[in-house]
Design an enzyme around this catalytic site. Structure first.
Site, PDB file in Angstrom:
ATOM      1  N   ARG A 144       0.842  -1.180   0.000  1.00 33.58           N
ATOM      2  CA  ARG A 144       0.000   0.000   0.000  1.00 33.58           C
ATOM      3  C   ARG A 144       0.888   1.244   0.000  1.00 33.58           C
ATOM      4  NH1 ARG A 144      -5.001   2.164  -1.053  1.00 33.58           N
ATOM      5  NH2 ARG A 144      -6.043   3.063   0.752  1.00 33.58           N
ATOM      6  N   THR A 163     -10.236   0.418  -9.276  1.00 33.73           N
ATOM      7  CA  THR A 163      -9.140  -0.453  -8.899  1.00 33.73           C
ATOM      8  C   THR A 163      -9.196  -1.628  -9.871  1.00 33.73           C
ATOM      9  OG1 THR A 163      -9.379   0.255  -6.596  1.00 33.73           O
ATOM     10  CG2 THR A 163      -8.276  -1.828  -6.905  1.00 33.73           C
ATOM     11  N   GLU A 213      -6.213   4.428  -7.196  1.00 30.38           N
ATOM     12  CA  GLU A 213      -7.328   5.086  -6.506  1.00 30.38           C
ATOM     13  C   GLU A 213      -8.405   5.572  -7.469  1.00 30.38           C
ATOM     14  OE1 GLU A 213      -9.744   6.470  -3.315  1.00 30.38           O
ATOM     15  OE2 GLU A 213      -8.462   4.804  -3.773  1.00 30.38           O
ATOM     16  N   ASP A 242      -7.674   8.747   0.497  1.00 27.65           N
ATOM     17  CA  ASP A 242      -8.341   7.695   1.271  1.00 27.65           C
ATOM     18  C   ASP A 242      -8.260   7.949   2.770  1.00 27.65           C
ATOM     19  OD1 ASP A 242      -9.547   6.060  -0.538  1.00 27.65           O
ATOM     20  OD2 ASP A 242      -8.166   4.383  -0.335  1.00 27.65           O
ATOM     21  N   SER A 282      -7.681   0.946   3.501  1.00 24.15           N
ATOM     22  CA  SER A 282      -8.184   0.476   2.209  1.00 24.15           C
ATOM     23  C   SER A 282      -9.386  -0.426   2.421  1.00 24.15           C
ATOM     24  CB  SER A 282      -7.083  -0.298   1.478  1.00 24.15           C
ATOM     25  OG  SER A 282      -7.578  -0.942   0.329  1.00 24.15           O
TER      26      SER A 282
END
Length: 588
Positions: free
Chosen positions: A101, A403, A423, A445, A464
């Site tokens: 991530r 995504t 994203e 996010d 996420s």
């Protein structure tokens, strides 16, 4: 191999193989022995199968497919972003995960998206250098190949380089995504040069080549992971973030990323999050993805009902309400585990699920958003320090639905479920000059108002919803599933599992069924054509209410491991165009 429509395809890397592509009218399904792959892109699936046929394993093939998706599906994924990979290692009989991530740069803080004490307009925040997290994808691929693969970058990137060099025909879906992003793309010169013509989206049918991305992949193929994080490409990334390459007349918010932020980026090898549901062991992503925990929590709530014996509308009503409760708890407590002590053991407790289940009326929907529960009471150690009060319902930060997910298996039984992203559609809108890939806007996010466990902090990974999942039964792989879709990823994976396990649907029907997504909101998200259907009317009898704006939810891919030793690959029959499901022939 049983197939719907076999075809022989010669790939750019020189391998010739037989593939199975279902007609557009049906879900792509392929069944056979050996390895299998399902992605949203024909070229990506072909790349994976070429690697498998060339002797690579599922991990090698997953990276090859992902790299090709970066070319053919660049508005949802690529090396400018990050993701989560779940891997079943057949030899060891265990599941591990690779968290790559994106992270916040070292200068980020809680006021990242505030101006004069107020949150920035969301679209303004997205199209900016400030939105860009430190990309993790290349580091994640490196860790996967070094630890669990059998090939190196030069081999697995070759198919993607060929697609970027030779080009591919722009289809209606690709064109439509550019159309949605014209205003954002116009702001940045290299993006406009690549995807616009005279200020408009390049038309369907255009042969699109991306020599910049081919260059990026070649540098990684020859120089390895350092070529991305420490070389000229790294400097180009930092420059693009801190001095966005805006077109004349535009001004966007700059970022504050440093070369050290890139050079110091680390992927995390984390134990998979394990849960159980009706005889299956489910393995998903741990935090900072909330996907695995929220799917597991909702299934724990649903496990107390005999859904198979109920009328379908009642069972779906309970699915909606279980999801509402699981999201209330997800929104309140979950974030990067290196920055907060989330009450994960309590949240995943079957006893906690029972207390949440008791709140669901069998005949009526909740009137709106519900409050979070108190998982701290169900922690292994009840004397948890800094135990916060039970939170009221917390509104989710905007989370884009853009995504991609892929899943691959090989002849030795290894399985990969992989979801990765930049994203928003088109990420930040910034193409790195000279390198042809879009940078993410992952930092949007974060929640922008504090206090909240998911506020921006230096080095932190935004929470996420990605939920790549591998299910075992009797210790062996049973199925894998995952999807894009922002926060609707969780409900897409959850609903597909319920469709398959509880309602007994074949996986292709489970994937392609109309999707219903409740995320602790007054109204439930639905897809076009659902409102007014018999199914919708039956649920309305329970008081369920639908959002007025319907849109496509997710684009799932799945594998099923059959009792006779075959594997079935399944992809979408209608969402995001049409996916691709391929299997190896005997002999490979």
């Amino acid at each position: 191999m049983r197939s719907r429509s076999p075809a022989t395809v010669a790939l750019a890397c020189g391998l010739v193989l037989s593939i199975v592509v279902a007609p557009v009218a049906a879900a792509p399904v392929a069944t056979g022995h050996g390895g299998a792959v399902a992605t949203i892109s024909e070229q990506a699936s072909q790349s994976a199968l070429a690697i498998l046929n060339g002797g690579g394993n599922a991990i090698d093939a997953a990276v090859a497919a992902a790299a090709t998706l970066g070319v053919t599906d660049p508005f949802s994924c690529g090396i400018g972003g990050g993701g989560f990979m779940v891997i079943y290692l057949a030899r060891d009989g265990r599941v591990i995960t690779i968290d790559h991530r994106e992270t916040a740069p070292g200068k980020a803080g809680p006021t990242l998206f505030q101006q004069a004490g107020k949150p920035l307009d969301f679209e303004t925040a997205v199209a900016s250098g400030a939105a860009v997290g430190v990309p993790g994808t290349v580091r994640g691929w490196h860790e996967a190949l070094e630890r669990y693969g059998s090939m190196r970058f030069a081999q697995v990137l070759a198919p993607a380089i060929a697609v970027a060099d030779k080009g591919f025909k722009v289809n209606a879906t690709f064109n439509g995504l550019i159309e949605q992003n014209v205003a954002k793309f116009r702001q940045f010169t290299p993006t406009s040069e690549l995807y616009l013509h005279d200020g408009k989206a390049i038309p369907t049918g255009t042969l699109l080549r991306n020599p910049g991305m081919a260059r990026a992949y070649r540098e990684i193929a020859s120089g390895g992971v350092k070529a991305f994080y420490e070389g000229p490409m790294a400097r180009a990334i930092v420059d693009a973030v801190n001095r966005p390459p805006v077109a004349k007349g535009f001004n966007v918010r700059a970022g504050a990323m440093t070369s050290a932020d890139l050079a110091n980026y680390e992927a995390r090898i984390r134990p998979a999050l394990r849960s159980t549901y009706r005889g299956y062991e489910l393995y998903g992503m741990p935090l900072p993805s909330s996907g695995g925990a929220t799917v597991a929590h909702a299934l724990n709530i649903l496990e107390g009902y005999d859904l198979k014996s109920m009328p379908r509308a009642r069972a779906e009503h309970l699915y909606i309400e279980a999801s509402r409760l699981a999201f209330a708890d997800r929104n309140a407590y979950l974030a990067d585990p290196e920055y907060i002590d989330a009450p994960l053991a309590g949240l995943l407790s079957k006893d906690f699920a029972a207390t949440r289940r008791a709140l669901i009326p069998m005949k009526t929907a909740a009137p709106g958003a519900v409050a979070a529960g108190d998982p701290y009471a169900f922690q292994d150690d009840p004397s948890v320090p800094l135990r916060p009060p039970v939170r009221a319902s917390i509104k989710m930060a905007p989370e884009n639905a853009h995504t991609t997910h892929l899943t691959v298996s090989d002849k030795d039984g290894n399985v990969v479920a992989y979801t990765f992203t930049i994203e928003s559609w088109g990420g930040s809108g910034i193409v790195v000059p000279g390198y042809g890939f879009l940078l993410n806007n992952e930092l949007t996010d974060f929640d922008v108002t504090s206090p909240h466990p998911n506020i921006p902090e230096a080095g932190k990974r935004p929470r996420s919803s990605m939920a790549p999942t591998i299910a075992l039964k009797d210790g062996k792989p049973a199925f894998s599933v995952g999807s894009p879709g922002g926060s609707t990823i969780i409900t897409t994976v959850l609903q597909t599992i319920v469709n398959y396990v509880d309602f007994g649907m074949p996986m292709d029907k489970a994937v392609n069924a109309p999707r219903i997504s409740q995320r602790n909101a007054p109204e439930t998200s639905i897809e076009p054509g659902f409102a007014g259907s018999t199914q919708a009317r039956a649920l309305a009898g329970f008081g369920q209410r639908w959002e007025s704006h319907a849109e496509e939810i997710g684009a799932a891919n799945a594998l099923v491991f059959n009792a006779d030793g075959t594997v079935t690959a399944v992809s979408e029959g209608k969402r995001h165009g049409v996916g691709t499901a391929l299997v190896q022939q005997r002999g490979h």
